[in-house]
Design a protein around this motif. Structure first.
Motif, PDB file in Angstrom:
ATOM      1  N   ILE A   1      -7.731 -22.851 -88.812  1.00 25.30           N
ATOM      2  CA  ILE A   1      -7.120 -22.357 -87.571  1.00 25.30           C
ATOM      3  C   ILE A   1      -5.960 -21.402 -87.845  1.00 25.30           C
ATOM      4  O   ILE A   1      -5.279 -20.975 -86.911  1.00 25.30           O
TER       5      ILE A   1
ATOM      6  N   PHE B   1     -11.093 -21.402 -79.851  1.00 29.06           N
ATOM      7  CA  PHE B   1     -10.078 -22.360 -80.261  1.00 29.06           C
ATOM      8  C   PHE B   1      -8.718 -21.999 -79.678  1.00 29.06           C
ATOM      9  O   PHE B   1      -8.313 -20.835 -79.651  1.00 29.06           O
TER      10      PHE B   1
ATOM     11  N   SER C   1      -7.948 -15.578 -86.294  1.00 26.70           N
ATOM     12  CA  SER C   1      -8.978 -16.597 -86.492  1.00 26.70           C
ATOM     13  C   SER C   1     -10.143 -16.443 -85.524  1.00 26.70           C
ATOM     14  O   SER C   1     -11.133 -17.169 -85.625  1.00 26.70           O
TER      15      SER C   1
END
Length: 435
Positions: A16, A80, A419
């Motif tokens: 992450i 995410f 990311s």
């Protein structure tokens, strides 16, 4: 079936961490370890984010991508996000985890209805009509690159800001009917949304911000997008043209115009996703050619090799690095138990470097065949603009090959810290021109 094993703390943090994606080889090393030892691994980092299952194997990522009934986009975030930011988004949207209600955040039965609105527009038969316009943009792009390389007297220029970044932006803005004068505004808004924590790509100091500050910044960018495209909608309903913006503005589902939020989401996904990804693949292809002069020379002579160059560049760079899915029921993935409601990350970088599917995956191999990469996703959510991306790259490289005799690296390329959507942010080249 057993429970997914816990990933080591170092790997859980790297997955992450935007910086980890800038340090490419080290990240690929970690993915190699995961695929070998725990192809479905549990990722936890304290209270920073909800735990999720990281899926790194090609076959598992392909299966999840295609099974849109078992693995959903909507219930949780499809990209995410940290817990603090997600709570702010839910407060702003009235409970939805999606700040932008775009195609990537929708499931059946709504998703196929919305996708069909523009799917035909992005098919090769229709896109062929744009070849001349895109060719003109490609020529202007190469003119700019050549001029910059000549100005300093040594043939050096940075390919990313001069060519790879502006070219697909010009193309996507043109098909959306955005005036050239507004393109930099669109680029800035995109950088706020997708620039991540890279200080060179995001000029707003995001690298030093808290999760709450970052989320508020992105919320502001989305609001600006919505305001801008509300005006476009008004114009295109009054005076429709043959661009995709007119299709979106005048589209109806079940007899009704799209809601303001859904329409804004449609515009935003086309405007933002339509250029960063192509920019990354274009830069990746150019870097590979600069590192392999013999391959560049062969390509100049035999343009039939170009489709292989384009396809391998898309796999090799994997610009969209992950998406998230939510399990709709108890299921098994990679030999481990996945419970209903579990959040999963399907990591395309890892899948596209699976050596069980791609021999020597870190090598750029333009002759790779078959090359069934997952950079465009798969199934119902496969990238809507995949044909356009391929066409844009082929047109630009044909122009480059006509004008440039040799190319080599003039410095160290650098990747973006991101990311989600990633690729090169600098690519210093040294070129000689064709006579």
């Amino acid at each position: 079936m057993s429970a997914a094993p816990q990933a080591p703390a170092e790997i859980a943090a790297a997955v992450i961490d935007p910086l980890a994606y800038a340090e490419w080889d080290g990240l690929l090393d970690k993915f190699d370890v995961l695929r070998r030892d725990m192809p479905v691994a549990r990722i936890e980092n304290g209270d920073l984010h909800d735990p999720f299952l990281l899926v790194t194997g090609y076959d598992d990522v392909m299966r999840i991508s295609k099974d849109n009934k078992t693995f959903l986009n909507s219930p949780k975030g499809v990209v995410f996000g940290f817990r603090e930011g997600e709570e702010i988004v839910k407060a702003v949207t009235g409970g939805s985890p999606h700040l932008v209600n775009s195609l990537v955040a929708l499931d059946a039965p709504i998703h196929p209805k919305y996708r069909r609105l523009t799917q035909e527009w992005f098919m090769p038969k229709n896109l062929k009509q744009l070849e001349a316009e895109i060719g003109a943009l490609a020529k202007t792009t190469v003119d700019r690159l050549v001029e910059a390389s000549q100005e300093n007297g040594n043939g050096e220029a940075d390919f990313v800001p001069l060519a790879a970044s502006p070219y697909p932006l010009h193309v996507i803005m043109q098909i959306l009917g955005v005036p050239e004068a507004d393109e930099q505004r669109m680029l800035f808004l995109t950088q706020q949304m997708f620039g991540g924590q890279d200080e060179d790509l995001n000029k707003t100091g995001m690298a030093n911000m808290t999760a709450e500050q970052i989320t508020q910044l992105v919320i502001g960018a989305v609001a600006d997008f919505e305001t801008y495209f509300a005006k476009i909608t008004e114009e295109k309903r009054a005076n429709p043209t043959d661009d995709v913006a007119s299709v979106i503005a005048n589209a109806k589902v079940d007899g009704e115009y799209l809601s303001d939020r859904d329409m804004a989401g449609y515009y935003i996904i086309v405007a933002s996703a339509g250029h960063d990804t192509t920019s990354a693949s274009t830069s990746g292809a150019m870097m590979a050619l600069a590192q392999d002069p013999e391959q560049f020379a062969r390509l100049k002579v035999d343009r039939d090799l170009l489709p292989g160059i384009v396809e391998e560049a898309i796999r090799w760079t994997s610009p969209v690095q992950h998406f998230m899915r939510t399990a709709a029921e108890d299921v098994e993935v990679g030999g481990v138990s996945v419970k209903k409601g579990d959040w999963l990350m399907i990591n395309y970088v890892a899948a596209n470097h699976d050596d069980r599917v791609f021999e020597n995956p870190r090598k750029f191999d333009a002759a790779r065949s078959p090359n069934r990469h997952l950079a465009f996703g798969a199934g119902a959510h496969q990238c809507l603009g995949l044909h356009m991306a391929r066409m844009e790259m082929k047109i630009l490289f044909n122009e480059l090959l006509d004008r440039i005799e040799t190319v080599e690296l003039a410095g160290e390329p650098k990747r973006a810290k991101s990311s989600f959507v990633g690729g090169l942010k600098t690519l210093p080249l040294r070129c000689t021109l064709s006579k």
